[in-house]
Design an enzyme around this catalytic site. Structure first.
Site, PDB file in Angstrom:
ATOM      1  N   ARG A  77      -2.196  -6.158  -8.020  1.00 31.46           N
ATOM      2  CA  ARG A  77      -1.110  -7.112  -7.753  1.00 31.46           C
ATOM      3  C   ARG A  77      -1.015  -8.181  -8.817  1.00 31.46           C
ATOM      4  NH1 ARG A  77      -3.310  -8.007  -1.794  1.00 31.46           N
ATOM      5  NH2 ARG A  77      -5.133  -7.997  -3.124  1.00 31.46           N
TER       6      ARG A  77
ATOM      7  N   HIS B 278       0.837  -1.205   0.000  1.00 35.92           N
ATOM      8  CA  HIS B 278       0.000   0.000   0.000  1.00 35.92           C
ATOM      9  C   HIS B 278       0.876   1.261   0.000  1.00 35.92           C
ATOM     10  CE1 HIS B 278      -3.106  -2.558   2.393  1.00 35.92           C
ATOM     11  NE2 HIS B 278      -3.602  -2.387   1.183  1.00 35.92           N
TER      12      HIS B 278
ATOM     13  N   LYS C  96     -15.775  -6.543   5.987  1.00 38.44           N
ATOM     14  CA  LYS C  96     -15.036  -7.525   6.793  1.00 38.44           C
ATOM     15  C   LYS C  96     -14.820  -6.886   8.171  1.00 38.44           C
ATOM     16  CE  LYS C  96     -12.350  -6.201   2.932  1.00 38.44           C
ATOM     17  NZ  LYS C  96     -11.153  -5.792   2.319  1.00 38.44           N
TER      18      LYS C  96
ATOM     19  N   SER D 150      -3.118  -7.424   3.337  1.00 42.31           N
ATOM     20  CA  SER D 150      -3.341  -7.229   4.776  1.00 42.31           C
ATOM     21  C   SER D 150      -3.845  -8.511   5.413  1.00 42.31           C
ATOM     22  CB  SER D 150      -4.371  -6.121   5.011  1.00 42.31           C
ATOM     23  OG  SER D 150      -3.945  -4.912   4.463  1.00 42.31           O
TER      24      SER D 150
HETATM   25  O1  PNS Z   1      -9.020  -2.172   0.647  1.00 43.01           O
HETATM   26  P1  PNS Z   1     -10.372  -2.564   0.141  1.00 43.01           P
HETATM   27  O2  PNS Z   1     -11.153  -3.214   1.237  1.00 43.01           O
HETATM   28  O3  PNS Z   1     -10.298  -3.398  -1.101  1.00 43.01           O
HETATM   29  O4  PNS Z   1     -11.120  -1.195  -0.262  1.00 43.01           O
HETATM   30  C1  PNS Z   1     -12.442  -1.207  -0.722  1.00 43.01           C
HETATM   31  C2  PNS Z   1     -12.984   0.229  -0.842  1.00 43.01           C
HETATM   32  C3  PNS Z   1     -12.945   0.928   0.508  1.00 43.01           C
HETATM   33  C4  PNS Z   1     -12.157   1.014  -1.837  1.00 43.01           C
HETATM   34  C5  PNS Z   1     -14.458   0.113  -1.367  1.00 43.01           C
HETATM   35  O5  PNS Z   1     -15.177  -0.734  -0.540  1.00 43.01           O
HETATM   36  C6  PNS Z   1     -15.154   1.470  -1.445  1.00 43.01           C
HETATM   37  O6  PNS Z   1     -14.929   2.232  -2.352  1.00 43.01           O
HETATM   38  N1  PNS Z   1     -16.014   1.761  -0.433  1.00 43.01           N
HETATM   39  C7  PNS Z   1     -16.763   2.998  -0.373  1.00 43.01           C
HETATM   40  C8  PNS Z   1     -18.261   2.770  -0.661  1.00 43.01           C
HETATM   41  C9  PNS Z   1     -18.521   2.778  -2.154  1.00 43.01           C
HETATM   42  O7  PNS Z   1     -18.382   3.763  -2.827  1.00 43.01           O
HETATM   43  N2  PNS Z   1     -18.918   1.594  -2.644  1.00 43.01           N
HETATM   44  C10 PNS Z   1     -19.125   1.370  -4.061  1.00 43.01           C
HETATM   45  C11 PNS Z   1     -17.809   0.935  -4.702  1.00 43.01           C
HETATM   46  S1  PNS Z   1     -17.964   0.619  -6.390  1.00 43.01           S
END
Ligand code: PNS
Length: 162
Positions: A92, A19, A43, A130
């Site tokens: 990745r 990250h 999660k 993570s």
């Molecule tokens: O590190 P992660 O868990 O893969 O991140 C996921 C994240 C936080 C980027 C995604 O869940 C997100 O954008 N959440 C905000 C809510 C939202 O806009 N959801 C629609 C995504 S298309």
């Protein structure tokens, strides 16, 4: 000249060297990078929101162009409010692609002028996540080279507390 702002969103539970490399590379491409730490992650998080933020902050204490904030609600609304032109995500490998493409296309559907910029991870970090770092640490393995020293210390302290 208009400041070019990008958002680097994620759960960061905890932040890994992968990250951090993506965030640093984002700073080379944009004037300001907002690391948006998701508060309500689906999660169950090991670390609290404050702990996740503090661990990222410690790695970027020397970088005023990187700000760390909370992400609540839709990412596209957040981008609107913060005047961001792009979302930065690390890739990745092929296994990330389906999930990342789906999110990028949904975000594009919601806000067509907001682009997702994918940065290919370094090959030596392609296996780092993570969740795997948490699992290895919880089973007594050594994943200390994959996160900053302060994160490794925090992880072990957290896993010791009942
Ligand atoms: O590190 P992660 O868990 O893969 O991140 C996921 C994240 C936080 C980027 C995604 O869940 C997100 O954008 N959440 C905000 C809510 C939202 O806009 N959801 C629609 C995504 S298309």
């Amino acid at each position: 000249m208009l400041e070019r702002v990008a958002i680097c969103p994620g759960s960061f539970d905890p932040v890994t060297n992968g990250h951090l490399a993506i965030m640093r590379r984002g700073l080379a491409l944009f004037d300001r990078v907002i690391v948006a730490v998701a508060i309500n992650i689906s999660k169950r998080a090991l670390f609290s929101y404050d702990e996740r933020v503090a661990m990222i902050r410690e790695s970027f204490s020397d970088e005023p162009r990187l700000v760390i904030e909370s992400l609540q609600g839709l990412l596209t609304d957040y981008a609107d409010t913060h005047g961001a032109i792009a979302i930065i995500r690390g890739l990745r490998g092929p296994s990330d692609l389906a999930y990342e493409m789906q999110m990028a296309q949904m975000n594009r559907h919601l806000k067509p002028d907001l682009d997702t910029v994918f940065l290919a991870s370094d090959s030596e970090r392609a296996f780092v996540s993570s969740s795997l770092v948490r699992e290895v640490a919880s089973l007594g393995g050594d994943a200390s080279a994959l996160v900053p020293p302060h994160v490794w210390t925090a992880l072990n302290a957290k896993l010791k507390t009942p």
